[in-house]
Design an enzyme around this catalytic site. Structure first.
Site, PDB file in Angstrom:
ATOM      1  N   HIS A  51     -13.989 -31.674   6.497  1.00 40.40           N
ATOM      2  CA  HIS A  51     -13.992 -30.384   7.184  1.00 40.40           C
ATOM      3  C   HIS A  51     -12.643 -29.720   6.923  1.00 40.40           C
ATOM      4  CE1 HIS A  51     -17.291 -31.154  10.418  1.00 40.40           C
ATOM      5  NE2 HIS A  51     -17.625 -31.669   9.254  1.00 40.40           N
ATOM      6  N   GLU A  53     -10.524 -28.263   8.845  1.00 40.01           N
ATOM      7  CA  GLU A  53      -9.455 -28.617   9.786  1.00 40.01           C
ATOM      8  C   GLU A  53      -8.843 -29.976   9.455  1.00 40.01           C
ATOM      9  OE1 GLU A  53     -12.742 -26.797  12.490  1.00 40.01           O
ATOM     10  OE2 GLU A  53     -12.632 -27.771  10.535  1.00 40.01           O
ATOM     11  N   CYS A  81     -15.455 -28.686  15.652  1.00 43.60           N
ATOM     12  CA  CYS A  81     -16.478 -29.634  16.102  1.00 43.60           C
ATOM     13  C   CYS A  81     -15.794 -30.808  16.820  1.00 43.60           C
ATOM     14  CB  CYS A  81     -17.272 -30.134  14.898  1.00 43.60           C
ATOM     15  SG  CYS A  81     -16.338 -31.268  13.845  1.00 43.60           S
ATOM     16  N   CYS A  84     -13.197 -32.700  14.553  1.00 40.62           N
ATOM     17  CA  CYS A  84     -12.000 -31.910  14.292  1.00 40.62           C
ATOM     18  C   CYS A  84     -11.195 -31.685  15.569  1.00 40.62           C
ATOM     19  CB  CYS A  84     -12.380 -30.586  13.647  1.00 40.62           C
ATOM     20  SG  CYS A  84     -13.108 -30.824  12.001  1.00 40.62           S
TER      21      CYS A  84
END
Length: 151
Positions: A51, A53, A81, A84
């Site tokens: 992801h 992040e 999410c 993260c």
């Protein structure tokens, strides 16, 4: 200032979209300078952890030479999410700024609010910065994906 750095995160999100990735981009800023930038590469790298992040936090930690990012701000186009969000708290980020809310997985106000739990660290969060642009990029991506699927 927030809009300037969110524009940079949106540029990262556009790179992800061009690769066929969900268009989420992130930058990490320290003392007014971008020290890390990333976008989703989950599909490309075949890695669930990729992801934007997570990748940006990893790069920022390398840049500062440690895992504490207390003097840094994360700008990300979509609300983080659970995975993260956990990384954000563990990195002790000084602040998070996000664009669009995530009604299915968001943990800083939409589905959950990690700051409401006694997790040992709370991060200041600002949301809605360039929300329209962030949401439009995501909607266009998923609309195109649905059209491809119908063919």
């Amino acid at each position: 200032m927030d809009e300037r750095f969110m524009q940079e995160a949106l540029a990262e999100a556009r790179l992800a979209a061009a690769m066929g990735e969900v268009p989420v981009g992130a930058v990490i800023v320290r003392e007014g300078e971008i020290i890390a930038r990333a976008h989703n590469t989950r599909e490309t790298e075949k890695n669930a952890l990729h992801h934007a992040e997570i990748l940006a936090i990893e790069a920022a930690c390398r840049h500062v030479g440690g895992w504490r990012l207390t003097d840094c701000t994360l700008y990300v186009t979509l609300e983080p999410c659970p995975m993260c969000g956990g990384a954000i708290l563990n990195a002790r980020l000084g602040r998070v700024v996000y664009g669009a809310k995530d009604a299915s997985m968001g943990v800083f106000g939409s589905v959950l609010n990690y700051n409401a739990y006694p997790l040992g660290y709370k991060v200041p969060v600002t949301y809605g910065v360039l929300e329209t642009e962030s949401r439009a990029l995501l909607q266009a991506f998923f609309e195109a994906a649905r059209k491809r699927k119908k063919r």
